[in-house]
Design a protein around this motif. Structure first.
Motif, PDB file in Angstrom:
ATOM      1  N   GLU A 221       0.830  -1.207   0.000  1.00  0.00           N
ATOM      2  CA  GLU A 221       0.000   0.000   0.000  1.00  0.00           C
ATOM      3  C   GLU A 221       0.867   1.262   0.000  1.00  0.00           C
ATOM      4  OE1 GLU A 221      -2.735   0.044   3.273  1.00  0.00           O
ATOM      5  OE2 GLU A 221      -4.334   0.877   2.034  1.00  0.00           O
ATOM      6  N   ASN A 222       2.097   1.133   0.474  1.00  0.00           N
ATOM      7  CA  ASN A 222       2.988   2.296   0.552  1.00  0.00           C
ATOM      8  C   ASN A 222       3.867   2.438  -0.693  1.00  0.00           C
ATOM      9  OD1 ASN A 222       2.060   2.899   3.174  1.00  0.00           O
ATOM     10  ND2 ASN A 222       3.430   1.333   4.024  1.00  0.00           N
ATOM     11  N   ALA A 223       3.787   1.473  -1.605  1.00  0.00           N
ATOM     12  CA  ALA A 223       4.457   1.555  -2.906  1.00  0.00           C
ATOM     13  C   ALA A 223       5.924   1.971  -2.796  1.00  0.00           C
ATOM     14  CB  ALA A 223       3.704   2.533  -3.811  1.00  0.00           C
ATOM     15  N   GLN A 224       6.665   1.303  -1.924  1.00  0.00           N
ATOM     16  CA  GLN A 224       8.081   1.609  -1.781  1.00  0.00           C
ATOM     17  C   GLN A 224       8.901   0.808  -2.794  1.00  0.00           C
ATOM     18  OE1 GLN A 224       9.371   4.061   0.889  1.00  0.00           O
ATOM     19  NE2 GLN A 224       7.340   4.448   0.038  1.00  0.00           N
ATOM     20  N   TYR A 225       9.858   1.455  -3.390  1.00  0.00           N
ATOM     21  CA  TYR A 225      10.639   0.879  -4.485  1.00  0.00           C
ATOM     22  C   TYR A 225      11.367  -0.402  -4.069  1.00  0.00           C
ATOM     23  CZ  TYR A 225      13.908   0.897  -8.456  1.00  0.00           C
ATOM     24  OH  TYR A 225      14.626   0.563  -9.576  1.00  0.00           O
ATOM     25  N   LEU A 226      11.794  -0.481  -2.816  1.00  0.00           N
ATOM     26  CA  LEU A 226      12.609  -1.610  -2.371  1.00  0.00           C
ATOM     27  C   LEU A 226      11.830  -2.607  -1.521  1.00  0.00           C
ATOM     28  CD1 LEU A 226      15.916   0.326  -1.554  1.00  0.00           C
ATOM     29  CD2 LEU A 226      15.300  -0.884  -3.647  1.00  0.00           C
ATOM     30  N   ALA A 227      10.522  -2.627  -1.667  1.00  0.00           N
ATOM     31  CA  ALA A 227       9.693  -3.553  -0.889  1.00  0.00           C
ATOM     32  C   ALA A 227      10.147  -4.995  -1.065  1.00  0.00           C
ATOM     33  CB  ALA A 227       8.232  -3.397  -1.299  1.00  0.00           C
ATOM     34  N   TYR A 228      10.625  -5.298  -2.244  1.00  0.00           N
ATOM     35  CA  TYR A 228      10.993  -6.670  -2.565  1.00  0.00           C
ATOM     36  C   TYR A 228      12.086  -7.220  -1.647  1.00  0.00           C
ATOM     37  CZ  TYR A 228      12.537 -10.662  -5.291  1.00  0.00           C
ATOM     38  OH  TYR A 228      12.886 -11.920  -5.687  1.00  0.00           O
ATOM     39  N   PHE A 229      12.905  -6.336  -1.094  1.00  0.00           N
ATOM     40  CA  PHE A 229      13.980  -6.799  -0.228  1.00  0.00           C
ATOM     41  C   PHE A 229      13.464  -7.582   0.977  1.00  0.00           C
ATOM     42  CE2 PHE A 229      16.590  -4.178  -2.759  1.00  0.00           C
ATOM     43  CZ  PHE A 229      17.910  -4.529  -2.508  1.00  0.00           C
ATOM     44  N   PHE A 230      12.181  -7.389   1.316  1.00  0.00           N
ATOM     45  CA  PHE A 230      11.634  -8.013   2.522  1.00  0.00           C
ATOM     46  C   PHE A 230      10.880  -9.302   2.219  1.00  0.00           C
ATOM     47  CE2 PHE A 230      12.419  -3.598   3.177  1.00  0.00           C
ATOM     48  CZ  PHE A 230      13.078  -3.586   4.388  1.00  0.00           C
ATOM     49  N   GLU A 231      10.897  -9.731   0.985  1.00  0.00           N
ATOM     50  CA  GLU A 231      10.174 -10.939   0.600  1.00  0.00           C
ATOM     51  C   GLU A 231      10.568 -12.171   1.407  1.00  0.00           C
ATOM     52  OE1 GLU A 231      10.850 -12.408  -3.308  1.00  0.00           O
ATOM     53  OE2 GLU A 231       8.920 -13.380  -3.424  1.00  0.00           O
ATOM     54  N   PRO A 232      11.840 -12.340   1.785  1.00  0.00           N
ATOM     55  CA  PRO A 232      12.179 -13.553   2.553  1.00  0.00           C
ATOM     56  C   PRO A 232      11.529 -13.614   3.935  1.00  0.00           C
ATOM     57  CG  PRO A 232      14.147 -12.562   1.581  1.00  0.00           C
ATOM     58  CD  PRO A 232      13.039 -11.561   1.437  1.00  0.00           C
ATOM     59  N   ILE A 233      11.087 -12.494   4.476  1.00  0.00           N
ATOM     60  CA  ILE A 233      10.567 -12.471   5.845  1.00  0.00           C
ATOM     61  C   ILE A 233       9.165 -13.084   5.885  1.00  0.00           C
ATOM     62  CG2 ILE A 233       9.927 -10.985   7.783  1.00  0.00           C
ATOM     63  CD1 ILE A 233      12.117  -9.057   6.882  1.00  0.00           C
ATOM     64  N   GLU A 234       8.926 -13.903   6.882  1.00  0.00           N
ATOM     65  CA  GLU A 234       7.630 -14.568   7.023  1.00  0.00           C
ATOM     66  C   GLU A 234       6.510 -13.524   7.128  1.00  0.00           C
ATOM     67  OE1 GLU A 234       6.714 -18.321   9.590  1.00  0.00           O
ATOM     68  OE2 GLU A 234       6.240 -16.565  10.800  1.00  0.00           O
ATOM     69  N   GLY A 235       5.465 -13.726   6.367  1.00  0.00           N
ATOM     70  CA  GLY A 235       4.334 -12.809   6.400  1.00  0.00           C
ATOM     71  C   GLY A 235       4.395 -11.723   5.339  1.00  0.00           C
ATOM     72  N   TYR A 236       5.431 -11.759   4.509  1.00  0.00           N
ATOM     73  CA  TYR A 236       5.542 -10.750   3.446  1.00  0.00           C
ATOM     74  C   TYR A 236       4.328 -10.799   2.521  1.00  0.00           C
ATOM     75  CZ  TYR A 236       7.254  -8.426  -0.786  1.00  0.00           C
ATOM     76  OH  TYR A 236       7.376  -7.612  -1.893  1.00  0.00           O
ATOM     77  N   GLU A 237       3.860 -11.988   2.224  1.00  0.00           N
ATOM     78  CA  GLU A 237       2.694 -12.114   1.327  1.00  0.00           C
ATOM     79  C   GLU A 237       1.471 -11.420   1.913  1.00  0.00           C
ATOM     80  OE1 GLU A 237       4.555 -14.542   2.408  1.00  0.00           O
ATOM     81  OE2 GLU A 237       5.588 -15.323   0.634  1.00  0.00           O
ATOM     82  N   ASP A 238       1.364 -11.424   3.246  1.00  0.00           N
ATOM     83  CA  ASP A 238       0.186 -10.820   3.886  1.00  0.00           C
ATOM     84  C   ASP A 238       0.162  -9.298   3.751  1.00  0.00           C
ATOM     85  OD1 ASP A 238      -0.666 -13.318   4.707  1.00  0.00           O
ATOM     86  OD2 ASP A 238       0.429 -13.199   6.609  1.00  0.00           O
ATOM     87  N   VAL A 239       1.322  -8.684   3.576  1.00  0.00           N
ATOM     88  CA  VAL A 239       1.361  -7.216   3.462  1.00  0.00           C
ATOM     89  C   VAL A 239       1.476  -6.788   1.995  1.00  0.00           C
ATOM     90  CG1 VAL A 239       2.377  -6.977   5.756  1.00  0.00           C
ATOM     91  CG2 VAL A 239       3.879  -7.081   3.756  1.00  0.00           C
ATOM     92  N   THR A 240       1.315  -7.755   1.108  1.00  0.00           N
ATOM     93  CA  THR A 240       1.439  -7.466  -0.321  1.00  0.00           C
ATOM     94  C   THR A 240       0.143  -7.845  -1.036  1.00  0.00           C
ATOM     95  OG1 THR A 240       3.787  -8.001  -0.174  1.00  0.00           O
ATOM     96  CG2 THR A 240       2.836  -7.864  -2.373  1.00  0.00           C
ATOM     97  N   ALA A 241      -0.612  -6.836  -1.479  1.00  0.00           N
ATOM     98  CA  ALA A 241      -1.855  -7.092  -2.210  1.00  0.00           C
ATOM     99  C   ALA A 241      -1.551  -7.577  -3.614  1.00  0.00           C
ATOM    100  CB  ALA A 241      -2.691  -5.822  -2.262  1.00  0.00           C
ATOM    101  N   GLU A 242      -2.380  -8.481  -4.097  1.00  0.00           N
ATOM    102  CA  GLU A 242      -2.155  -9.020  -5.435  1.00  0.00           C
ATOM    103  C   GLU A 242      -2.398  -7.980  -6.519  1.00  0.00           C
ATOM    104  OE1 GLU A 242      -4.281 -12.582  -6.113  1.00  0.00           O
ATOM    105  OE2 GLU A 242      -3.340 -13.672  -4.464  1.00  0.00           O
TER     106      GLU A 242
END
Length: 543
Positions: free
Chosen positions: A130-151
């Motif tokens: 929702e915050n559209a940050q350019y480097l959001a992808y860096f946090f993908e390995p962390i558990e629960g990343y999918e929950d904070v990422t809308a499809e």
């Protein structure tokens, strides 16, 4: 020339204690041979995004952000090894559950203390789609990343926080990844992982106009398109170099020739990249005397093909391989860089853990006959090929030469296509408006082979400008992340090799060599091995 393999001290990360404050670092930059104080003017360029750690993924913005932010680690400018900055320790038993302890008493520039929640809150904010940050992808390995990422873009995600982050106390937090990630600590020195003060969350948009960090310098003035002024933060509490200069002003240039002329006139003190005209016949050595340095560093120049749904004319692997084989890299490097580059043989630059020469194979070798054969097998090409570049840097000569090489080898039309500024160039790519081919490049965020593969070629990778997607490639990356040591590196290398034979999403051009210059007003200027830019923390002023 070949870069020595670096960062080997972190090659065996596997279990128990990973990093602690005793693992290295320089907290005494004053012994570099010069004094402290004074001010300099450094060459800058227009950042793509607001100056926020989680939203700055290119060098124009990163040059500024890395000076006023701190992270758990900072990469040593001489070795690229992670050294403790705000981290007291990072420990794990299984490469999946990490306990992070931070130093006590460290202050942000607004005099508030850096606490564990400032890391956790900042990381959750950056990861939240929702915050559209350019480097959001860096946090993908962390558990629960999918929950904070809308499809769907603009949709509200299921949750606002990742389940894999937990604050234990003011100075301790834990990280749980979805799967074991053997190189996670190496990544944590990148500015995407910087903490944010409480004031950031009150109004991030307003905060970006006067950002606050916990780094050795504080940003005291930011005028987009003109300059960024940073002044030394006397209460910096991190463990990295504190900086010698009182004040550093980044003057924004959109023409490297103009910047070089200002350097010669003494109106500019450091220049991160000398223009091609200064490299020809090594003119810079005559112009600057001993005020220059040239070093290899982990960075690569590539040419990326537009996504197939943006420009389907390039959606054929044989055509892409043909274009690559039609480029005479050696001649372009000799003619336009005075030999100060090395032809790329793969998509990963030397100097990072896991680098393996030759991943691209024959497709990165100049072979006009085979190139024409491949193009014919692809059914030829109708119309004009284009390679776009940002005109506010010195890319026109080599892009034009690349097109000339393609034109002569393949007998197709090809033109170099300028875009006025880097910010506009990146905007067109991000908005998927850029057709044809366009220049691209990558400087290591952290010294590991994974950093040249996941962000650039994994589906939805933060810098996957060609929208490349290959399930087998990604599966191998995931397997590599869970493995350790040599087994992990071999799997990453296997993934890189897939890029050559299957889809060829981008053309490796050359590995970078930084050639920097400086004025008579500054001393102790070296090339940072971590970024290829002038190491401003250890520079000293002569005024």
């Amino acid at each position: 020339m070949r870069v020595k393999s670096r960062a080997m001290t972190v090659a065996s990360i596997s279990a128990v204690a990973l990093f602690a404050t005793a693992c290295g670092g320089s907290d005494d930059s004053g012994d570099s041979g010069g004094g402290t104080g004074g001010e300099i003017i450094a060459k800058g360029c227009e950042p793509e995004n607001p100056l926020i750690g989680g939203n700055t993924g290119e060098s124009c913005g990163h040059d500024i952000v890395e000076l006023f932010t701190s992270t758990l680690f900072r990469y040593d400018p001489e070795t690229s090894e992670p050294i403790a900055d705000l981290a007291e320790s990072v420990e794990t038993e299984d490469n999946q559950n990490f306990t992070v302890k931070i130093k006590e008493g460290v202050k942000f520039h607004d005099d508030t203390e850096v606490k564990a929640k400032n890391f956790v809150d900042a990381w959750n904010y950056t990861a939240n789609s929702e915050n559209a940050q350019y480097l959001a992808y860096f946090f993908e390995p962390i558990e629960g990343y999918e929950d904070v990422t809308a499809e769907e873009e603009g949709a509200k995600p299921a949750k606002s926080e990742m389940s894999g982050l937990e604050v234990v106390d003011d100075y301790t937090f834990t990280i749980k990844t979805s799967e074991p990630v053997s190189n996670l600590p190496i990544r944590l020195g990148y500015t995407a992982f910087a903490p944010q003060p409480d004031s950031f969350f009150e109004d991030p948009e307003e905060f970006a106009k006067n950002p606050v960090g916990a780094g050795p310098y504080q940003l005291t003035e930011w005028s987009s398109g003109q300059q960024a002024v940073l002044e030394k933060f006397a209460d910096y509490g991190g463990g990295a170099a504190k900086g010698n200069l009182d004040k550093i002003t980044f003057r924004i240039y959109d023409d490297e020739e103009a910047a070089y002329n200002d350097l010669l006139a003494g109106n500019l003190d450091t220049l991160d990249n000398l223009p091609a005209s200064a490299l020809v016949d090594q003119q810079y050595r005559t112009d600057l005397g001993d005020r220059w340095a040239q070093e290899e560093y982990p960075a690569i120049q590539t040419v990326t093909f537009a996504p197939a749904d943006v420009d389907p004319k390039y959606d054929d692997t044989k055509l892409r391989q043909a274009v690559s084989m039609a480029i005479d890299r050696e001649k372009i490097i000799t003619d336009h860089f005075d030999g100060a580059r090395e032809p790329a043989t793969g998509w990963v630059a030397p100097g990072v853990e896991g680098f393996k020469e030759g991943a691209c194979g024959e497709y990165c070798e100049f072979n006009p006959e085979e190139a024409k054969k491949l193009l014919d097998e692809a059914g030829g090409f109708e119309g004009r090929m284009t390679i776009s570049y940002n005109a506010d840097s010195d890319h026109k000569p080599w892009v034009t030469a690349t097109c000339n090489s393609i034109r002569e080898a393949l007998d197709v039309d090809c033109v170099a296509q300028p875009v006025t500024t880097f910010a506009q160039f990146r905007e067109q790519i991000g908005d998927e408006e850029m057709k044809g081919m366009f220049r691209s490049g990558w400087i290591a965020d952290y010294p590991h082979i994974e950093n040249f593969l996941t962000p650039l070629y994994a589906t939805d990778g933060s810098s996957n400008d060609g929208n490349y997607s290959n399930k087998e490639f990604e599966s191998t990356l995931e397997e590599a992340a869970q493995a350790e040591g040599d087994e992990s590196l071999a799997l990453y290398q296997e993934a890189e090799a897939m890029l050559a034979g299957e889809d060829f999403p981008a053309i490796p051009m050359w590995y970078y060599t930084a050639t920097i210059g400086w004025s008579e007003n500054v001393s102790n200027v070296k090339v940072s091995q971590a970024s290829g830019r002038p190491d401003l923390l250890n520079a000293t002023a002569n005024n």
